[in-house]
Each structure stands twice: as C-alpha cells, then as structure tokens.
Scaffold this active site. Structure first.
Site, mmCIF file in Angstrom:
data_model
loop_
_atom_site.group_PDB
_atom_site.id
_atom_site.type_symbol
_atom_site.label_atom_id
_atom_site.label_comp_id
_atom_site.label_asym_id
_atom_site.label_seq_id
_atom_site.Cartn_x
_atom_site.Cartn_y
_atom_site.Cartn_z
ATOM 1 N N HIS A 124 0.807 -1.221 0.000
ATOM 2 C CA HIS A 124 0.000 0.000 0.000
ATOM 3 C C HIS A 124 0.839 1.269 0.000
ATOM 4 O O HIS A 124 0.423 2.290 0.555
ATOM 5 C CB HIS A 124 -0.994 0.008 1.158
ATOM 6 N N HIS A 233 -0.574 2.430 7.300
ATOM 7 C CA HIS A 233 -0.691 2.863 5.911
ATOM 8 C C HIS A 233 0.669 3.208 5.293
ATOM 9 O O HIS A 233 1.590 3.640 6.000
ATOM 10 C CB HIS A 233 -1.598 4.094 5.826
ATOM 11 N N SER A 331 -2.870 5.250 10.379
ATOM 12 C CA SER A 331 -1.972 6.194 9.717
ATOM 13 C C SER A 331 -0.587 6.135 10.337
ATOM 14 O O SER A 331 -0.451 6.031 11.557
ATOM 15 C CB SER A 331 -2.525 7.620 9.850
ATOM 16 N N GLU A 520 -8.989 -3.020 2.217
ATOM 17 C CA GLU A 520 -8.419 -2.428 3.422
ATOM 18 C C GLU A 520 -9.443 -2.518 4.557
ATOM 19 O O GLU A 520 -10.382 -1.724 4.615
ATOM 20 C CB GLU A 520 -8.032 -0.974 3.156
ATOM 21 N N TYR A 563 -12.388 -0.332 0.808
ATOM 22 C CA TYR A 563 -12.379 -0.483 2.261
ATOM 23 C C TYR A 563 -13.468 -1.426 2.778
ATOM 24 O O TYR A 563 -14.457 -1.710 2.097
ATOM 25 C CB TYR A 563 -12.552 0.886 2.917
#
Length: 758
Positions: A124, A233, A331, A520, A563
């Site tokens: 990713h 991520h 994140s 995801e 997602y």
C-alpha cells in the site's frame, strides 16, 4: 578369525553409522518443510505516470527514491501441498495482474501453482506508478491503463516465484509476535468510537499494535529470510511526492536486508582513510575529472548495481518482506492531524479546518520532512522485526493447505443472527462510493467542499453524479445511510468501473493461518474477521491447533476493492465507510465466506470455486502519450555532466552531494535490476567500485524536463552521505537510455568529477 583390533574397528564403524542415522533423523525432523524465497525488481516507469494511491492527478512520477520489489516465499510439505505468498512494493494487488500471472504459472508449472494457493499482496505504498488495475475508477488519474506499469509487475512477480521455486530446500519456519507501539495511529477515531463500548473494552488500543513475523531457516545455511504482517498505511510519503518509493514498509525491508548482509560492499574496503591524509585524498580526487557521456550496453547498469556485488553465489539471498494487514484506519502520521493554516488540531468528527478538509494534514514523526518520516516509521518496523527475528523459537508444525473462492459481492445473501436465536437474511449491494470518499483522509485530503462524516450529500454533486449514472431507489436503499456519489458497480461504459466478483482465500502453514482479503479492513473490522475464523479453527474440541493458532490478515491481496468497515463505522460515513463499496453488511459477508473457507480447510472439503472475475485486458484504454524522442543541446552528449560537483570538494557525513546530467526519459528503459544512479568509491587509486545506487535510501534520482513538452531532460542525483560511509574518494554516475526519432534505444552513462568524503 577377528582380532581385538578388528573388533574395535567394527565397533567404531557401527557407532559412526548409528550416529549418522541419528543426524539424518534429527535433520529430517528439524526440517519439516521445503522453503524457498525469491525477490525481483518491479520498479515501474519513473516519469510521466501518475502515482497510485492518492488519486491526485498532479502527482506524476519524476524519479526514484528507492526501488520497488516483489518478494516471495514458498512453503511446501515434503510431499504434498504448498503455498505461495508474494509481497509487492505496490499500492495493492490487481485482478488483471493476478489473472495474467496465473496464466504464466500454468504454462510453466501446470496445476502446481493456481489461484487456490498463490497470494499476491500489496504493501500500500502511495508512491508507485499506477495504471496497472483493470477497473475504470482506479485508472482515471493515470490517463487509463499503463502497459509498462502492468508488464513490469507481471514479469517481476513471475521471476520472484521462479526464484523461490528453484530455491526450494529443506528448512523450517518459526513464528513470533510482539507489540510495536509507535508506528501507527487511528486516523478516524470518531468512527472507531461508534463501535460498542463493550467490544472496545477488550482492546488496549484503537489500532492493532501487534506484529507477527515468520522466520525462514534453511537446513544448511540457517536464516534466509523473514516476512511479517503489521498494520500501518503506506502514506508517510505525501500526495505531492513524485519519487518512486516503497514508503515505510519498503524502507523497512531494505533496512532489514542490508542489516543481514552487513549493509553494503564499502565495509569490505581496507579503508582509504586509514592510510591517507586529507591532502592526499584531495590530490587523488583532483586527478579524476567528469567524464563525457558514452554509449554502453544495457547490462552495464545491471553489472554496476551494488547488491549484485554483495550477492554470494554459494548461499541463498536473504529476503525480508514487511507485509500489510488491516490498515484501513491506521496512519503512520503518528503526531496527529493539524490545520496547516493555524497549526491547531483538526475537527475531531470531520477532519476539517474551518469547514475545509483541504487544510487538514497528518504529521509524521519527521515533520515537516516526509523522507525523514518514512525513514523513522520504516526503522521502527525494522527494529521490531529484528527483535522478533532474533527471538523466534516457536516452530510451525503441521499441514500446509489453502482454500479459495470467487464471490459475487454485488448481491450476496448474508445470514445475520438476531436476538432470540433466529436469523435475518440481508444482502450486499452493487459497488458505490459515498460523498465522504471525495473528502480524502488526513493522510491525503480531497478537494472542493466534501467532508468526512457526510451522510447527506448535496444537490450540486448529485447533479454531477446523475450525469454519469443515477442510482435507482433500490441501490439507494441498499447502501443507506451512505449518500451515493459514484454508483461505480452499475457503471459499465466503456467497461466495468468497479469489481463485483472478488477472491477470498486462506493459506495455512502449520499453526499460522493467513487471511487474504482484497481490500483495506479497518482495525475493528479486522479484529472481528480474525476472531470469527479463529473460533472456527479451534471449535468442537479440535486439538489440531491446541488453541495455539496465529491468524493474520494480509490486506490488499489478489485484487482491490477499497475499504471494509464495521456496520457501526459504516453509519458514521467517514472516508473508510464511504469507501466500503458493497453496503453496510460488507464485513458480515466477508466473515460468512471466510468461515466457510476455514471450515473447509480443517475438514479437507472442496469449496465451490465461484464465478471467475472478468479479464478486461483487451478493453483497456490508454491516453498516456508515448515518448517520441530525446534530444540534447548542440554539442552535448547524453550522459554529459550539466552541473558538476564543485571542484576540490570535501564533504562530511550528513552532507548532501549533487550532480546533474543530460539525460533522457526513464520510460525508454526501466533498467530493471539495474540503476539510474550510482555512487562509486575509488579503490587502489584506479578502480571505481559501486557503493550506493538507486535502491539505497540515501540516494535520490530526480528527473525533469525544462518544459512540459520538451524533448530535453536532466537527471539530478542527490546523495546524502550516510553515517556509515567510509572516508575516501567518490564520484557520482548516471545511467539512462535515449530514444531516437524512429524508435531506436541507445544506453548511455556519464560520471561527475571526483570528490572526497573525509
């Protein structure tokens, strides 16, 4: 008649044979699998092609920070089943890449490697070339399909699998896991808080902090690699970055492989600094001026690659992969999200600043330097992986197996338990994206007046939507409370905009179970899926796992479908919920189908294969203009130095050295398994030896044109001298390939003047 001496000799021979049998027996029991690893360059076009991930049309590639690779492991029973796992330094897997790769494997290996036992997973990174997926919505910003991006992926994956297959040898696999606390934060905490308090109370954190690592040990050579799964991520690099990069996970893999190989050939030098003074080095450097560009063969770049010099022919290459997991709401920008105009924290529920999402950005630990943030998050994962690697003692034992099915998620019936013991049957929906999808995230905000947490939409954007495809009332009701911005599942012109048929897959190696998901999953969605599968595997008093089963999620695997949130998170309609394509019951559909696969896995049952996904390769459209020709100024050769290193230069560790060359478009030749940029060190006063190349974190290859449509271009190579660099005389070299008007390709190289690192 035997003498006592003969009897003693016979006894010794007998004891030796017995000892050898014991050694043979212990080796056989120690090496319960065949293991093989492989790695191959998949770096795509480093010019003109839009980056995949942020959907920012202005983010096009213009150089390389470090190269991308496909890393593969194969684990096989000594006689029986086998599984293949490929980790890509790419944004995600692609259905058309998977289809064409499996076709090649069938030609080469027959039915040995199929969709059932081959998993292809993306890390990713948002800093890799796009255009390699087959559905329209994922290739709009790349101006359609990019054949070069696609080809290098299929070729590289195939070659990494071939390497792993040819490297299959007796060995063992060990598993270990531990917490990594500072490499990810929840970027949608308001959505996470919508999950039941009782459920949230089971967990210490609002993101998964656990890394699971497997270590591969060859029976003869010892450790030969490791793969790990951890959720964060690939967005340490921002939406404005234009250099190809594996982001934090790609960096971690490079750090760990170099750590194992003792980081670079320069450490093997006898040390030019130990027996030469600074003045002597300066005098020596002054004797090497920049060289004019010269024509070379393509193999010149490959031959000068640093890690070619490091590879030892007598032993397997060490391969380390940092794989993605349920990263949907995780994140790497761990300092939090702040408004770029005021410096204050963004609005908690909508991630806006005075109502505008464009001003809200997450900050990485190296803020404001995104390269430093990438290094730090990569290094944190690397150091945890080394710790788990060194302490891995739990051996994987037992069967190797796999299950796979294709499922039509556009109208799948899902049975949900109701209070009182009854079941309710609901359905998934054709794919669609909500208004909050266009708001982006704190890792990469969107534009206009969209915002996260929007469950209403607005009239203007509905008019824009309806000009493309207006959803009917059934679709509106099915997707509720998502307000539909793009009804992608029902948009079929010029071909399918979004997938309907998705692969679900389970791989097993002893007590390790890998759930291959094509999207995801958010933190809580992933927890629910893992727990559901674990209950199936350990239910009914089964002793096969002894309640010791490690279930990991491999995200973005085999294809991509955006997602998956929990039902509660979906209702909040932040970015992740708006990007959950198949409606509010998407997660329950996955759990239902994975429970079926898990049941079949442990019972040795056959699973219905399901309807195959479409092959849309022949329908692809590409609007990316080809390279027409490359030119230089009159009297200048490709590879000539345009801006040299300052004369009589001496640098120290931490300094940045740059040189600029007359170059050509990197799309002419990707220089696969080669390098565009090279730092060389002088050995024995006459031999230039590769020290760093464009697969090193410290070296950047930056490509540019003086004007958008200019046939001329330049390559700036920037080297930040690492702390580990030895003192000596260095130079910077550039490799490339130019295209003539009628299509012929000529490879070239050139070098800067020499300089000193003191």
């Amino acid at each position: 008649m035997f003498s006592l001496q003969h009897t003693t000799l016979l006894l010794r021979v007998f004891l030796l044979v017995l000892a050898l049998e014991n050694v043979k027996g212990s080796s056989s029991s120690a090496s319960n699998y065949l293991i093989g690893l492989g790695s191959y360059d998949i770096t795509g076009p480093a010019a003109d092609v839009n980056m995949m991930g942020y959907a920012n049309a202005e983010q096009t590639a213009s150089g390389i920070h470090f190269r991308l690779r496909a890393r593969t492991f194969i684990v096989a029973e000594l006689q029986g089943n086998r599984v293949v796992f490929v980790n890509l330094d790419a944004c995600m897997a692609s259905q058309i890449v998977t289809i064409k790769l499996l076709e090649r494997l069938k030609v080469r290996y027959g039915e040995l490697y199929t969709e059932k036992n081959v998993a292809i997973s993306g890390i990713h990174t948002h800093a890799g070339p796009g255009g390699y997926l087959q559905y329209v919505v994922y290739i709009v910003t790349s101006l359609g399909f990019v054949r070069q991006s696609f080809d290098v992926l299929v070729d590289g994956i195939e070659k990494s699998i071939i390497q792993a297959h040819e490297n299959l040898r007796p060995g063992s696999v060990f598993v270990n896991k531990g917490e990594l606390l500072d490499a990810g934060v929840n970027r949608s905490p308001s959505a996470y808080l919508s999950n039941p308090a009782e459920e949230r109370s089971k967990y210490k954190f609002d993101v998964d902090k656990e890394m699971t690592l497997i270590k591969f040990e060859d029976q003869e050579w010892g450790a030969v690699g490791s793969f790990n799964w951890f959720a964060t991520h690939g967005t340490s690099m921002s939406r404005t970055n234009s250099l190809i990069s594996g982001d934090n996970k790609g960096a971690a893999a490079r750090f760990m492989e170099d750590w194992f190989e003792r980081h670079g050939v320069v450490r093997g030098f006898d040390g030019l600094s130990s027996n030469r003074s600074g003045n002597e080095l300066m005098k020596l450097a002054a004797s090497f001026q920049s060289s004019q560009g010269q024509i070379v063969t393509r193999l010149s770049s490959v031959a000068r690659r640093v890690r070619n010099a490091l590879m030892k022919a007598e032993r397997p290459q060490f391969v380390s992969a940092f794989c993605q997991s349920n990263c949907g709401d995780v994140s790497p920008n761990v300092l939090g999200a702040f408004c770029i105009d005021t410096g204050l924290p963004c609005d908690f529920n909508h991630s806006t600043c005075n109502g505008k999402n464009e001003l809200c950005y997450g900050r990485g630990p190296g803020y404001p330097d995104e390269f430093e943030s990438t290094r730090i998050i990569g290094e944190r994962q690397f150091r945890k992986a080394v710790e788990l690697f060194d302490k891995a003692t739990e051996k994987l034992k037992g069967k190797v197996g796999s299950q796979h099915a294709y499922i039509d998620f556009s109208s799948l019936e899902v049975s949900l338990p109701k209070v009182g013991g009854a079941n309710e049957v609901v359905k998934t929906c054709p794919a669609s994206m909500g208004f909050a999808f266009a708001a982006g995230t704190t890792d990469g905000p969107g534009a206009f007046d969209f915002k996260q947490g929007d469950d209403k939409g607005n009239a203007f954007w509905r008019l824009v939507r309806d000009s493309l495809k207006a959803p009917d009332q059934e679709q509106v009701n099915c997707q509720h409370p998502k307000p539909i911005l793009l009804d992608t599942g029902e948009m079929k012109e010029p071909y399918d905009w979004a997938p309907s048929i998705l692969p679900v897959q389970i791989l097993r190696i002893g007590q390790l179970v890998i759930l291959s998901v094509p999207g995801e999953f958010t933190t809580m969605a992933g927890r629910r899926l893992r727990d559901a599968v674990k209950r199936v595997l350990t239910s009914g008093g089964r002793k096969e796992f002894d309640n010791n089963v490690h279930v990991v999620i491999a995200g973005l695997t085999n294809t991509y479908s955006q997602y998956v949130t929990t039902f509660e998170e979906y209702k909040v309609q932040r970015y992740e919920g708006a990007s959950t394509l198949y409606g509010p019951h998407t997660l329950e559909a996955y759990i239902q189908e994975f429970k079926k696969l898990a049941t079949a896995l442990i019972n040795g049952q056959t699973v219905e294969p399901g309807p195959p996904p479409p092959d849309l390769l022949d329908k692809q459209i590409s609007l990316l203009t080809p390279v027409v020709l490359d030119t230089t100024s009159l009297g200048v050769k490709f590879g000539d130095v345009k801006t040299d290193v300052p004369p009589n230069s001496s640098f120290k560790r931490g300094d940045i050295v740059t040189a600029t060359f007359w170059s050509a478009c990197p799309r002419n030749d990707l220089l696969t398994e080669g390098t565009f940029a090279l730092v060389e060190i002088l050995q024995n006063q006459k031999t230039w030896v590769p020290a760093y190349d464009d697969d090193d974190f410290c070296l950047k290859f930056k490509w540019s044109r003086p004007a958008k449509l200019s046939p001329q271009s330049h390559a700036t190579i920037e080297w930040r001298i690492p702390k580990t660099a030895v003192s000596g005389v260095y130079r910077i070299s550039h490799f490339g390939a130019s295209k003539a008007l009628f299509g012929s390709i000529r490879h070239f190289t050139g070098s800067s003047s020499a300089f000193v690192v003191a």
